[in-house]
Structures are given as C-alpha cells and as structure tokens.
Design an enzyme around this catalytic site. Structure first.
Site, PDB file in Angstrom:
ATOM      1  N   LYS A 253       0.973  -0.983   0.144  1.00 34.85           N
ATOM      2  CA  LYS A 253      -0.450  -0.020  -0.024  1.00 34.85           C
ATOM      3  C   LYS A 253       0.973   1.465   0.047  1.00 34.85           C
ATOM      4  O   LYS A 253       1.974   1.323   0.475  1.00 34.85           O
ATOM      5  CB  LYS A 253      -1.098   0.194   1.366  1.00 34.85           C
ATOM      6  CG  LYS A 253      -1.770   1.236   1.427  1.00 34.85           C
ATOM      7  CD  LYS A 253      -3.120   1.235   2.449  1.00 34.85           C
ATOM      8  CE  LYS A 253      -3.587   2.278   2.465  1.00 34.85           C
ATOM      9  NZ  LYS A 253      -4.836   1.689   4.387  1.00 34.85           N
TER      10      LYS A 253
ATOM     11  N   SER B  64      -9.997  -0.991   6.762  1.00 32.94           N
ATOM     12  CA  SER B  64      -9.334  -0.270   5.595  1.00 32.94           C
ATOM     13  C   SER B  64      -8.626  -1.953   5.063  1.00 32.94           C
ATOM     14  O   SER B  64      -7.857  -1.329   4.315  1.00 32.94           O
ATOM     15  CB  SER B  64      -8.469   0.567   6.165  1.00 32.94           C
ATOM     16  OG  SER B  64      -9.246   1.855   5.447  1.00 32.94           O
TER      17      SER B  64
ATOM     18  N   SER C 281      -9.461   1.330   2.782  1.00 28.11           N
ATOM     19  CA  SER C 281      -9.148   2.451   1.891  1.00 28.11           C
ATOM     20  C   SER C 281      -7.688   1.509   1.193  1.00 28.11           C
ATOM     21  O   SER C 281      -7.212   1.462   0.217  1.00 28.11           O
ATOM     22  CB  SER C 281      -7.928   3.658   2.687  1.00 28.11           C
ATOM     23  OG  SER C 281      -7.079   2.539   3.535  1.00 28.11           O
TER      24      SER C 281
HETATM   25  N1  GLN Z   1     -12.991   3.708   6.234  1.00 24.69           N
HETATM   26  C1  GLN Z   1     -12.597   4.534   7.506  1.00 24.69           C
HETATM   27  C2  GLN Z   1     -11.699   5.490   7.346  1.00 24.69           C
HETATM   28  O1  GLN Z   1     -12.374   6.739   6.308  1.00 24.69           O
HETATM   29  C3  GLN Z   1     -11.035   3.197   8.098  1.00 24.69           C
HETATM   30  C4  GLN Z   1     -10.163   4.051   7.034  1.00 24.69           C
HETATM   31  C5  GLN Z   1      -8.605   2.671   7.543  1.00 24.69           C
HETATM   32  O2  GLN Z   1      -9.008   2.293   8.114  1.00 24.69           O
HETATM   33  N2  GLN Z   1      -7.714   3.654   7.210  1.00 24.69           N
HETATM   34  O3  GLN Z   1     -11.776   6.671   7.843  1.00 24.69           O
END
Ligand code: GLN
Length: 485
Positions: free
Chosen positions: A79, A178, A154
């Site tokens: 990532k 995410s 994400s």
């Molecule tokens: N979707 C969640 C957010 O927008 C979690 C994101 C993540 O785990 N990096 O914060």
C-alpha cells in the site's frame, strides 16, 4: 500453467523444488499486471525492473544451494502509505507527490529479508481516509468482480490486486476497517492484527492509536505466513508490543474443538443487507453442526463506535497531518507572500476534500472549549467499548459478525454522502478502538459479489484467531478464488 493462480506457499514450494524459477513466476505476475492494471487500477506504481532483479537473486541462491527465506520468489504489493527508501511514496495525495522517503518501513525490510519480491505500490484513499478509494487523488480502483463497483477502502488497491491474481499477498493498513472491509468486498482474506503486533515504523501516520499494518491473501494459510514475517517487537516503534512472537503457520492448522463463539446481537440489526445476514447465519449454522457452541452475546456500546471513531481518528489525523506545511514535506505552493499564506496555500492545494474535512473535524474537537465535551468524552467511551469486549471474551473464544453491511457498491453511489460512506465501517471500527485483532474471510456470494465474515479475538490471540478462520475457510470451501477479468 498459470502461475498467478498459485498461493504464496505453493509459489515458494515450486521454487524450492526447482520446478519453476522465481524469474518465471514473477514475470508471469508482472505480465498480468501490465495487461490488466489499466482496467483495475490497483497499482499506482509498478516496479518491473527491480522485481525481476530481486527474482534473479533468489534463483542464484537456489542454484548455489544457499538457504532462502519464507517468502522467496513471492510477488507482493505494498500500500502506498508505506515508505520504501528512494521510491515515491504518495499516500495517493497531491501533498506527497514526488516524495521519496529516506528510509524503508520495517515491514517491507522484513519481507525483503525473507525473499519477498516487491512488485509495486497500490492505490488508497488519500492518507487512508475513506472506504472506496474514491478519495485517491490519483484514480479510483475498480473491484475485479465488477469493474463498475468500488473495491472498498482505504486499502482498495491491495485488495483488488490480490483478488485479480496480480499478487498472492499484499500489505494494507487498518485504522477503522481499511484492510477488512476491502477484503470483504473483493473476496479475499484481510487481517488487522492486535495493536502493537506489527511494527508501524515507516507507515505514514493517520490515527496513531488505531493504525495497524496487516496482510491480504487468498488463503488463511498465506495470511499466516505473512504474519510470521511481519510480526514481532521493534524498538523503532514505541507502540510495538514486547511479547514473544506468536507462531502463525504452526498454529493455523491446529484443531479447534469445543469452540465457544459469540454472536453479538448489535451486529445483526438495522442497516445490514438481509442477504448478507442469511449468508453469515448460514456459516454460523455450519459451525454449530460442526460442534461449536454458539452463544448470543451483547456489546451494548457498539452504537457509540462510529461517533467515537469519528472524533478520535480525525483528532489524531489533524495532529499527524500538521507536519505537511509546505516547508518540511511534499507540496509547496508557488503562491505565497508570507509564511502564513505559504502554509495555508500549500495545504489548500495539496489536500483533497475528505482530508480537509477530517482536519477540520479533528481541530474542532481538540480546540479549547470543545475538548472536554468531545475528545475527552470520546476517550472515556472508548475505554467502555474496550471493557465491553473484555467482558464477553471471558466467556467466548471468538466473536463472529458480518464485515460490511453491504456488498461492493457502485462507483459514485456514496461520494456525495460522507455519513453513508462512514457507515460501511460500522462493524470494523470497534476492533480498532479496542485494539483487538480482526480478520475478514470470504464466505459466499450475493448477486455475484463477494461477502466477507469477520472474526474478532482477544488481544494477542491473533494466531488462534487465524486458526479459527482456517476452520471456517474449510467449512465454506472458498479458498484461493480469483476474479476472472
Ligand atoms: N473508512 C475509515 C475512515 O475513513 C477507516 C479508514 C482506515 O481504516 N484507514 O476513516
């Protein structure tokens, strides 16, 4: 033979047995990426030359009879919020475009030490804030099961890369879901380890009390293999837990008789798609037939997880992202007459709308006058959420829930409604708030789209959790499935 269908464990074995060379296998993956990434948009950087060079080194070692690592010759995606020295690391943000870190993340170093081949960096929501990769400043990744749909986020690029057969393994980060949510939406295995289990040295920070790095794979065994490589104490990360390293591969196939499984009623209420609910309940019934004891439990503070997360995570983000000021890092405006306009114009130009929203929310809840009412209050409720889990774990080994309330949604469907986007993590946020491990594995299909089931376990029971996941993987008979493009 199509090498891109092999699991990581099978790839290493084929190389050790001299059936195939690392170069052959890595090249097959790179060819597939180059052919299909324009459709899926999982990778935002592809490192063909260095990957082939690394594979040649593995082949030389095999030729010379030297010992090789646990991941020898296995193509792996990273990532793009994990630093690799000298390689652009952008967090899919204009703010970091062109940024080449002077050091390499500990997890990447460990993967390389075990012979893993880094083939490229994957797309994400800008600074890991989002649930669909639509917040990426680069492009939106497509779900390999249906290119009109989002892959989740994400870490959507990593999940899509694994699901499409571009790589058998990838790394993501999970602050509120995410890793698990995109794994669920793309039909692969995705695990968030216990807070402190994996070193975050070299991970670009979002919410420091929540962030964890973890694996994506197409089999639970492969996820265990990658956990064996990346877990363990690191004195370069002050939040790293100094505990003896669990043995993931050695635990993953252990028999799990007399399992006590908790099913929290709060995770099966309003908002959950009914077909997903029946899919998850079908798996629970199979576990019961198999001899597990199914216990109805209650986690009454679940309803506060979303509001608490959207206070704590933005608060920490607003502080972590203060460093992007146009002076120290990344983007610098050309339009500045004084130091204040240098800061504000650099940030205005460099950050996208969701990142700005989080910074504003976070700055607000931390500001004098609101700190006690929001931030401090959220910390107190967070402690209560952690206590809720401790209470139920005194009487069950694992908690089972859906990972996401719906299957992958259409691109654009939720972009105008941040609240409905935030709700896609409703079942994953609590594990980050409590610091416990969670994993999502595929358990069925609804309307030709993958459904994931989530397991959560007590702190540091990560290896045991994966062994229960392996049992479920067997029961549902979904393993190493690739989306055909
Ligand atoms: N979707 C969640 C957010 O927008 C979690 C994101 C993540 O785990 N990096 O914060």
């Amino acid at each position: 033979m199509d090498f891109t269908r092999l699991s990581a464990i099978e790839i290493r074995q084929a190389i050790v047995d001299k059936k195939n060379t690392a170069v052959e296998i890595v090249t097959a993956h790179l060819d597939k990426i180059e052919k299909l990434n324009t459709k899926v948009k999982a990778f935002i950087q592809i490192n063909r030359d260095s990957a082939i060079k690394d594979a040649q080194e593995i082949d030389c070692k095999i030729e010379n009879g030297e010992s090789i690592g646990l991941l020898a010759g296995v193509p792996i995606a990273i990532k793009d919020n994990l630093c690799i020295k000298g390689r652009e690391t952008t967090c899919a943000s204009k703010m970091l475009s062109g940024f080449k870190p002077p050091y390499t993340a500990e997890v990447v170093k460990k993967i390389r030490n075990e012979g893993g081949i880094i083939v490229g960096k994957t797309n994400l929501d800008e600074f890991a804030m989002g649930s669909s990769t639509e917040n990426s400043a680069v492009e939106t990744t497509r779900n390999p099961w249906d290119l009109e749909r989002i892959p989740g986020g994400s870490s959507g690029g990593s999940a899509a890369a694994v699901a499409a057969g571009f790589v058998p393994l990838a790394l993501g980060s999970d602050t509120g879901g995410s890793i698990r949510q995109p794994a669920s939406l793309c039909g692969c295995v995705g695990m968030k380890p216990t807070y402190g289990m994996v070193s975050r040295f070299g991970l670009i920070a979002f919410g420091s009390s929540l962030d964890q790095i973890g694996p994506f794979a197409r089999t639970v065994e492969d996820a265990a293999l990658l956990m064996d490589v990346i877990s363990g104490f690191d004195n370069k990360d002050s939040t790293s837990a100094n505990i003896s390293k669990p043995e993931f591969i050695n635990t993953v196939n252990k028999k799990n008789d007399k399992l006590k499984i908790g099913i929290p009623e709060e995770y099966f209420g309003d908002g959950l798609d009914s077909e997903i609910e029946s899919c998850i309940k079908g798996v629970i019934a199979k576990l019961e037939e198999d001899g597990a004891e199914i216990k109805k439990i209650s986690l009454p503070l679940t309803k506060y997880a979303l509001p608490v997360y959207y206070i704590v995570a933005p608060a920490e983000a607003s502080s972590n992202l203060a460093r992007y000021d146009g002076v120290h890092y990344g983007h610098r405006t050309n339009d500045a007459g004084d130091i204040i306009s240098l800061y504000s114009n650099s940030r205005e130009e460099g950050f996208g709308p969701e990142v700005k929203r989080r910074i504003m929310l976070g700055t607000y809840v931390l500001s004098a006058g609101y700190y006690d009412a929001y931030y401090l209050q959220a910390l107190k409720v967070r402690t209560k959420i952690t206590e809720d889990f401790a209470r139920v774990f005194s009487d069950c080994d694992v908690i089972i829930t859906p990972t996401s309330p719906s299957v992958a949604f259409k691109i654009g469907e939720k972009t105008d409604d941040p609240l409905s986007m935030y709700l896609s993590d409703i079942y994953t946020l609590s594990a980050n708030l409590a610091g416990i491990p969670g994993v999502s594995i595929p358990c069925g299909m609804v309307n030709n789209l993958p459904v994931g089931i989530q397991l959560m376990s007590p702190h540091f029971k990560d290896a045991e959790m994966l062994s229960i996941a392996a049992k479920i993987e067997n029961l549902v008979a979904i393993r190493n499935k690739i989306a055909l493009l």
